[in-house]
Scaffold this active site. Structure first.
Site, PDB file in Angstrom:
ATOM      1  N   TYR A 141      39.802 118.396  46.430  1.00 57.63           N
ATOM      2  CA  TYR A 141      38.976 117.193  46.584  1.00 57.63           C
ATOM      3  C   TYR A 141      39.259 116.492  47.911  1.00 57.63           C
ATOM      4  O   TYR A 141      38.390 115.816  48.448  1.00 57.63           O
ATOM      5  CB  TYR A 141      39.259 116.201  45.450  1.00 57.63           C
ATOM      6  CG  TYR A 141      38.415 116.370  44.211  1.00 57.63           C
ATOM      7  CD1 TYR A 141      38.375 117.583  43.535  1.00 57.63           C
ATOM      8  CD2 TYR A 141      37.663 115.311  43.714  1.00 57.63           C
ATOM      9  CE1 TYR A 141      37.617 117.728  42.395  1.00 57.63           C
ATOM     10  CE2 TYR A 141      36.900 115.457  42.565  1.00 57.63           C
ATOM     11  CZ  TYR A 141      36.886 116.661  41.903  1.00 57.63           C
ATOM     12  OH  TYR A 141      36.140 116.798  40.775  1.00 57.63           O
ATOM     13  N   LYS A 192      46.073 128.857  38.948  1.00 58.24           N
ATOM     14  CA  LYS A 192      45.683 130.248  39.193  1.00 58.24           C
ATOM     15  C   LYS A 192      46.725 130.860  40.122  1.00 58.24           C
ATOM     16  O   LYS A 192      46.423 131.229  41.260  1.00 58.24           O
ATOM     17  CB  LYS A 192      44.272 130.304  39.797  1.00 58.24           C
ATOM     18  CG  LYS A 192      43.159 130.030  38.792  1.00 58.24           C
ATOM     19  CD  LYS A 192      42.884 131.204  37.845  1.00 58.24           C
ATOM     20  CE  LYS A 192      42.196 132.359  38.560  1.00 58.24           C
ATOM     21  NZ  LYS A 192      41.992 133.500  37.628  1.00 58.24           N
ATOM     22  N   ASP A 225      41.724 129.817  33.847  1.00 55.26           N
ATOM     23  CA  ASP A 225      40.574 130.419  33.156  1.00 55.26           C
ATOM     24  C   ASP A 225      40.931 130.723  31.705  1.00 55.26           C
ATOM     25  O   ASP A 225      40.151 130.474  30.786  1.00 55.26           O
ATOM     26  CB  ASP A 225      40.069 131.670  33.895  1.00 55.26           C
ATOM     27  CG  ASP A 225      41.157 132.705  34.166  1.00 55.26           C
ATOM     28  OD1 ASP A 225      42.352 132.368  34.094  1.00 55.26           O
ATOM     29  OD2 ASP A 225      40.797 133.865  34.449  1.00 55.26           O
ATOM     30  N   ASP A 249      39.293 118.449  36.360  1.00 54.87           N
ATOM     31  CA  ASP A 249      37.920 117.943  36.239  1.00 54.87           C
ATOM     32  C   ASP A 249      37.153 118.792  35.225  1.00 54.87           C
ATOM     33  O   ASP A 249      36.486 118.280  34.329  1.00 54.87           O
ATOM     34  CB  ASP A 249      37.248 118.006  37.616  1.00 54.87           C
ATOM     35  CG  ASP A 249      35.849 117.421  37.604  1.00 54.87           C
ATOM     36  OD1 ASP A 249      35.651 116.375  36.967  1.00 54.87           O
ATOM     37  OD2 ASP A 249      34.952 118.025  38.228  1.00 54.87           O
ATOM     38  N   ASP A 253      36.278 118.006  30.953  1.00 52.76           N
ATOM     39  CA  ASP A 253      34.917 117.980  30.402  1.00 52.76           C
ATOM     40  C   ASP A 253      34.839 118.902  29.181  1.00 52.76           C
ATOM     41  O   ASP A 253      34.222 118.577  28.169  1.00 52.76           O
ATOM     42  CB  ASP A 253      33.881 118.461  31.434  1.00 52.76           C
ATOM     43  CG  ASP A 253      33.263 117.311  32.223  1.00 52.76           C
ATOM     44  OD1 ASP A 253      33.914 116.255  32.339  1.00 52.76           O
ATOM     45  OD2 ASP A 253      32.137 117.472  32.726  1.00 52.76           O
TER      46      ASP A 253
HETATM   47  C1  IPM Z   1      35.272 112.676  36.950  1.00 54.65           C
HETATM   48  C2  IPM Z   1      34.013 112.814  37.746  1.00 54.65           C
HETATM   49  C3  IPM Z   1      34.354 112.578  39.218  1.00 54.65           C
HETATM   50  C4  IPM Z   1      35.277 113.684  39.665  1.00 54.65           C
HETATM   51  C5  IPM Z   1      33.135 112.441  40.166  1.00 54.65           C
HETATM   52  C6  IPM Z   1      32.166 111.377  39.712  1.00 54.65           C
HETATM   53  C7  IPM Z   1      33.580 112.182  41.574  1.00 54.65           C
HETATM   54  O1  IPM Z   1      33.422 114.047  37.507  1.00 54.65           O
HETATM   55  O2  IPM Z   1      35.894 111.609  37.008  1.00 54.65           O
HETATM   56  O3  IPM Z   1      35.636 113.642  36.258  1.00 54.65           O
HETATM   57  O4  IPM Z   1      34.833 114.778  40.024  1.00 54.65           O
HETATM   58  O5  IPM Z   1      36.492 113.443  39.647  1.00 54.65           O
HETATM   59 MG    MG Z   2      34.360 115.184  35.981  1.00 53.40          MG
END
Ligand code: IPM
Ligand code: MG
Length: 367
Positions: A141, A192, A225, A249, A253
């Site tokens: 990032y 990884k 993975d 990230d 999710d």
């Molecule tokens: C998160 C989001 C952020 C990230 C974006 C909005 C920059 O997806 O907080 O997970 O990628 O960190």
């Molecule tokens: Mg995110």
């Protein structure tokens, strides 16, 4: 002493979900002696439109001087054409980076009432309680060099750099081991190492830290993975997962979806002691449903609860909020994202109101 909380609603559904968290704050100010001053400001596309930058210096100063920050969400199609350094997401990244909020805590908990909302079978997710500890201020990032360059032959080249130092790995590793000690005492470190030098270093440093300071905690290494696969195969094998910025990230999710919806996952981003924590739902700005009173405010309200626990020294209120979230779900109220047959679909604001009503009941029951 009065503490300060900066409120940054942001874009898309941000203002709606923050609105519901504000109801909870107002309730706590009135009924539970929450002594807090609120400061409101802009972030993301809203800030870009108003100040020409997605996170203004004046907002940063406000945040630096606060005890905690509660954010909604950033981003949306309106800013798709904007350069990367001015995009709404860049505002959030700047806030994380400037305050050096390197430890992102994302708990994925399956509430009993929501066990059927998960896309996995109830017997696989029932009772799930995992904590993803995501490194938040390093890795690909923020690594340099980065960019898109013209190769002159009709081709372009896009590049980013994945980079971690010993110190960055050690400090996030420490956070994970310390938190595991307060939970089920197990850490899974995901990288990884089989293809990336940064992953190899990650594994070596985590191994060394474990050997020197945390041999009482069970440590397992896993390729990221495989970790993604194991999360949907048998998620309850995990307690704390520590991983880098990008894998975190993605894995967070995925973990969120195990709980039924991204709309349920709160997060805390913490830095050195004394630095204000940033609290935000892990989901995005959901432009497709923005302004429709449909979004699930619970991830934001649970983020507020984390703020009360980790920054504002009101664990009692955090407990009350979490208890009320359970009660509201038990009562059958569901926003669209967690709706399933036989339940009652409610709007964003109905969900907030129902929760506040439960807070009063929970408080009365505790008295
Ligand atoms: C998160 C989001 C952020 C990230 C974006 C909005 C920059 O997806 O907080 O997970 O990628 O960190
Ligand atoms: Mg995110």
């Amino acid at each position: 002493m009065t503490q300060t909380l900066v409120i940054l609603p942001g874009d898309g559904i941000g203002p709606e979900i923050i609105g519901e968290a504000l109801k909870v704050i107002e309730w706590a100010q009135e009924h539970a002696e929450l002594d807090i001053a609120l400061e409101h400001d802009l972030i993301g596309g809203q800030a870009y439109d108003a100040y020409g930058a997605p996170f203004a210096d004046t907002t940063l100063e406000k945040c630096r001087n606060a005890d905690a920050i509660l954010m909604g969400s950033v981003g949306g199609p309106a800013w798709d054409g904007v350069d990367y350094d001015k995009r709404p997401e860049a505002g959030l990244l700047r806030l994380r980076k400037e305050l050096d909020l390197f430890a992102n805590l994302r708990p994925a908990i399956v509430f009993d009432a929501l066990v059927d909302a998960s896309s996995l079978k109830p017997e696989i997710v029932k009772g799930l309680d995992i904590l993803i500890v995501r490194e938040l201020t390093g890795g690909v990032y923020f690594g340099n060099p980065r960019g898109i360059e013209d190769l002159g032959n009709g081709q372009r080249r896009g590049f980013n750099t994945q980079v971690y130092t010993t110190g960055e790995i050690q400090r996030i590793g420490r956070v994970a081991f310390e938190l595991a000690r307060k939970r089920s005492n197990r850490v899974t470190s995901a990288e990884k190492a089989n293809v990336m030098e940064s992953g190899k270093l990650w594994r070596e440093e985590i191994t060394a830290l474990h050997a020197s300071d945390y041999t009482d905690v069970e440590l397992e290494h896993m390729y990221a993975d495989n970790c993604a696969m194991q999360l949907c195969r048998c998620p309850r094998q995990f307690d704390v997962i520590v991983t880098d910025n990008l894998f975190g990230d993605i894995l967070s999710d995925e973990a969120a979806m195990l709980t039924g919806s991204l709309g349920m996952l709160p997060s805390a981003s913490l830095g050195a002691p004394g630095v204000p924590g940033l609290y935000e739902p892990a989901h995005g700005s959901a432009p497709d449903i923005a302004g429709q009173n449909k979004a699930n405010p619970l991830a934001t309200i649970l983020s507020l609860s984390m703020a009360l626990r980790y920054s504002l020294e009101r664990a009692d209120l955090a407990d009350l909020i979490e208890q009320s979230v359970r009660a509201v779900l038990d009562s059958g109220a569901r926003t669209a994202d967690i709706m399933s047959e036989g339940f009652r679909e409610v709007s964003t604001s109905d969900m907030g109101d129902a929760l506040v009503a439960r807070l009063s009941k929970a408080q009365a029951a505790a008295a």
